[in-house]
Design an enzyme around this catalytic site. Structure first.
Site, PDB file in Angstrom:
ATOM      1  N   CYS A 185     -57.579  38.195 -24.908  1.00 48.20           N
ATOM      2  CA  CYS A 185     -57.749  36.217 -25.125  1.00 48.20           C
ATOM      3  C   CYS A 185     -58.465  35.824 -24.017  1.00 48.20           C
ATOM      4  O   CYS A 185     -57.018  35.852 -23.563  1.00 48.20           O
ATOM      5  CB  CYS A 185     -57.345  35.909 -26.643  1.00 48.20           C
ATOM      6  SG  CYS A 185     -57.874  34.687 -27.155  1.00 48.20           S
TER       7      CYS A 185
ATOM      8  N   CYS B  58     -53.603  28.531 -24.707  1.00 44.97           N
ATOM      9  CA  CYS B  58     -53.400  28.846 -26.118  1.00 44.97           C
ATOM     10  C   CYS B  58     -51.748  29.088 -26.218  1.00 44.97           C
ATOM     11  O   CYS B  58     -50.923  29.851 -25.864  1.00 44.97           O
ATOM     12  CB  CYS B  58     -53.832  30.235 -26.957  1.00 44.97           C
ATOM     13  SG  CYS B  58     -53.946  29.257 -28.439  1.00 44.97           S
TER      14      CYS B  58
ATOM     15  N   CYS C  46     -50.593  32.444 -28.709  1.00 50.72           N
ATOM     16  CA  CYS C  46     -49.395  34.149 -28.337  1.00 50.72           C
ATOM     17  C   CYS C  46     -48.911  33.664 -26.808  1.00 50.72           C
ATOM     18  O   CYS C  46     -49.167  32.969 -26.350  1.00 50.72           O
ATOM     19  CB  CYS C  46     -50.755  34.875 -27.656  1.00 50.72           C
ATOM     20  SG  CYS C  46     -51.210  35.002 -29.859  1.00 50.72           S
TER      21      CYS C  46
ATOM     22  N   GLN D  23     -45.600  36.620 -46.257  1.00 54.36           N
ATOM     23  CA  GLN D  23     -45.690  36.841 -45.042  1.00 54.36           C
ATOM     24  C   GLN D  23     -47.178  37.082 -43.948  1.00 54.36           C
ATOM     25  O   GLN D  23     -47.793  37.318 -44.375  1.00 54.36           O
ATOM     26  CB  GLN D  23     -45.668  38.649 -45.666  1.00 54.36           C
ATOM     27  CG  GLN D  23     -44.374  38.782 -46.098  1.00 54.36           C
ATOM     28  CD  GLN D  23     -42.529  38.079 -45.691  1.00 54.36           C
ATOM     29  OE1 GLN D  23     -42.368  37.889 -44.161  1.00 54.36           O
ATOM     30  NE2 GLN D  23     -42.127  38.153 -46.062  1.00 54.36           N
TER      31      GLN D  23
ATOM     32  N   PHE E 147     -34.147  33.695 -51.796  1.00 52.64           N
ATOM     33  CA  PHE E 147     -35.057  32.486 -51.542  1.00 52.64           C
ATOM     34  C   PHE E 147     -36.303  33.588 -51.433  1.00 52.64           C
ATOM     35  O   PHE E 147     -37.290  34.148 -51.059  1.00 52.64           O
ATOM     36  CB  PHE E 147     -34.668  32.990 -49.617  1.00 52.64           C
ATOM     37  CG  PHE E 147     -33.384  31.722 -49.738  1.00 52.64           C
ATOM     38  CD1 PHE E 147     -33.507  30.395 -49.789  1.00 52.64           C
ATOM     39  CD2 PHE E 147     -32.208  32.715 -48.886  1.00 52.64           C
ATOM     40  CE1 PHE E 147     -32.624  30.039 -49.349  1.00 52.64           C
ATOM     41  CE2 PHE E 147     -31.018  31.601 -48.934  1.00 52.64           C
ATOM     42  CZ  PHE E 147     -31.255  30.333 -48.738  1.00 52.64           C
TER      43      PHE E 147
ATOM     44  N   GLU F   5     -35.293  30.450 -56.802  1.00 53.04           N
ATOM     45  CA  GLU F   5     -36.098  29.777 -55.240  1.00 53.04           C
ATOM     46  C   GLU F   5     -35.971  28.148 -55.559  1.00 53.04           C
ATOM     47  O   GLU F   5     -36.018  27.963 -56.555  1.00 53.04           O
ATOM     48  CB  GLU F   5     -37.508  30.524 -55.273  1.00 53.04           C
ATOM     49  CG  GLU F   5     -38.890  29.839 -54.080  1.00 53.04           C
ATOM     50  CD  GLU F   5     -37.930  29.562 -53.513  1.00 53.04           C
ATOM     51  OE1 GLU F   5     -38.569  28.518 -52.921  1.00 53.04           O
ATOM     52  OE2 GLU F   5     -37.724  30.911 -52.779  1.00 53.04           O
TER      53      GLU F   5
ATOM     54  N   ASP G 127     -33.798  35.976 -48.152  1.00 55.61           N
ATOM     55  CA  ASP G 127     -34.549  36.144 -46.882  1.00 55.61           C
ATOM     56  C   ASP G 127     -35.020  34.218 -47.133  1.00 55.61           C
ATOM     57  O   ASP G 127     -35.940  33.561 -47.284  1.00 55.61           O
ATOM     58  CB  ASP G 127     -36.306  36.396 -47.444  1.00 55.61           C
ATOM     59  CG  ASP G 127     -36.916  36.531 -46.453  1.00 55.61           C
ATOM     60  OD1 ASP G 127     -37.329  36.292 -45.388  1.00 55.61           O
ATOM     61  OD2 ASP G 127     -38.032  36.919 -46.939  1.00 55.61           O
TER      62      ASP G 127
ATOM     63  N   CYS H 285     -37.109  36.091 -40.081  1.00 53.52           N
ATOM     64  CA  CYS H 285     -38.277  35.922 -39.448  1.00 53.52           C
ATOM     65  C   CYS H 285     -37.095  35.745 -38.045  1.00 53.52           C
ATOM     66  O   CYS H 285     -37.909  34.841 -37.288  1.00 53.52           O
ATOM     67  CB  CYS H 285     -39.567  35.343 -39.392  1.00 53.52           C
ATOM     68  SG  CYS H 285     -39.591  33.524 -40.058  1.00 53.52           S
TER      69      CYS H 285
END
Length: 439
Positions: free
Chosen positions: A91, A97, A100, A280, A307, A327, A371, A397
């Protein structure tokens, strides 16, 4: 009456003179910056790879960082000798930026870094010998969820992601990460926001690429005038299925336009998510996670999905298991509750940070999936560690908070049998994973 004594005034250290060094990059850290050492201090050098010889500028005092055991950020001035892991960024915005951080790595080096990040986090809590399954990769152009920022100055609207470690915006001209349908909205959004935003004001735009069209949530401005609301409602691109607005992240959502149903499917079950709902990041990443979770759960009779969100794992698991989804978000619970009929699925609203399931409550289940958000599930991990559940599957994550929670489970008698890393956040310093614990 005696006067109050004057407080001693701390002497301010004069700003350090910028210094330049030639250094060797030895590794890439958890945030994607290259690591080097100079005069006993650790340097964090962005846009570098292991094996690079680079010239850097350091503005912070090295002795203070060394004394505190901290690192110092350095600016990259030149690559004197490239390391073997360098690649060509995909890119034109890369380097400015902040979306990324790792496009400058070759494909092999990038995949190896993903794996090493997970291994390093596990090793720091004494679980470095855990077997890792092969990395699941996400292709370019697959990111179906994004949060862009916008700012209006005069007649111009900047729209894109923030620069690295800055509030300044990179005005997007291309993005190899987003789905083509999301990126195609950038120019129309720029024209729309020229009407919607007052001069000098800004907002965020949350975009979800769903079946049926794009879900668009405008976060800000604080007040939506009648003309701005009309412009939002009449936003023309046919790809947009639903539009909503809220003043800020703490405010309620106001629907603006609902042109046609927009849904996401789990096991061919359509779920209509609330505006701006968490999904996701990519369909490919989601598929890898679901495959890993289902494979680990197998034929377990009764499963708790903690979760649970809008049912990413609950619905697929309910095809073969009896699932109780828990949740805290009221809108996510409402969305999931609308599809329970005819399924072996029950739903409970509960704040698992404040009120985790107790060891006694967990004793009803043959397996548990959890999660949590990036902060992890410290309180729930404590009660899981004290429970008798024979099988626990953790999805995360954030490898660092996963490792912290995993250590609690292992100390409670579990064994971490395997971890599957998933590269869902392409070219970023985030790695998803699935870990399997057994008693």
């Amino acid at each position: 009456m005696k006067p109050f004594p004057k407080r001693p005034v701390a002497k301010r250290r004069p700003p350090a003179e910028p210094r330049e060094f030639d250094v060797a990059i030895t590794d890439i850290g958890a945030r994607g910056d290259g690591l080097a050492t100079v005069e006993g201090a650790r340097l964090f050098v962005p846009l570098t790879v292991a094996g690079d010889r680079v010239r850097v500028r350091v503005t912070d005092p090295l002795d203070a960082a060394t004394a505190k055991g901290e690192g110092v950020r350095a600016d990259l001035l030149a690559v004197l000798e490239p390391g073997p892991g360098r690649g060509d960024p995909a890119c034109r915005h890369f380097g400015r930026c902040g979306g990324c951080t790792l496009q400058h790595l070759s494909a092999d080096a990038y995949r190896a870094w993903n794996v090493s990040l997970v291994q390093g986090c596990l090793a720091r809590v004494g679980l470095g010998d855990t077997p890792l399954e092969p990395l699941a990769c996400t292709p370019p152009g697959a990111r179906r969820r994004a949060r862009l920022a916008a700012l209006k100055r005069g007649k111009r609207v900047w729209l894109g992601f923030n620069e690295r470690q800055s509030h300044r915006l990179v005005d997007l001209e291309e993005c190899p990460v987003l789905t083509p349908r999301l990126f195609a909205l950038v120019e129309p959004l720029r024209a729309l926001l020229a009407v919607v935003l007052p001069d000098g004001d800004g907002c965020d735009i949350v975009l979800n690429d769903l079946e049926g069209g794009i879900d668009l949530l405008l976060v800000g401005p604080r007040h939506l005038e009648r003309g701005a609301r009309d412009a939002l409602a009449l936003f023309e691109p046919d790809a947009v299925a639903r539009i909503a607005w809220k003043a800020d992240d703490r405010s309620g959502v106001e629907p603006v336009a609902n042109r046609r149903p927009a849904a996401i499917r789990f096991e061919n079950v359509p779920i209509v998510p609330p505006p701006g709902a968490f999904l996701q990041a990519s369909a490919a990443g989601e598929a890898a996670l679901v495959e890993a979770v289902r494979g680990a759960i197998g034929g377990a009779g009764r499963v708790a999905d903690l979760f649970a969100g809008i049912g990413t794992f609950s619905i697929p698991l309910s095809e073969q298991n009896a699932v109780h989804a828990v949740e805290g978000d009221v809108e996510a619970v409402a969305a999931l509750s609308r599809v329970v009929q005819g399924r072996r699925l029950t739903v409970e609203r509960r704040d698992l940070f404040e009120q985790p399931l107790t060891a006694k409550e967990l004793g009803r289940f043959d397996a548990v999936v959890f999660d949590p958000p990036r902060a992890g599930a410290a309180a729930q991990a404590e009660t899981l560690a004290a429970s008798k559940v024979p099988l626990v599957v953790g999805v995360s994550c954030n490898p660092a908070t996963f490792a912290r929670d995993a250590r609690k489970l292992v100390d409670g008698g579990y064994r971490l049998t395997t971890v599957r890393p998933v590269d869902q956040f392409l070219w970023s310093a985030h790695v998803e994973l699935v870990g399997v614990f057994t008693r």
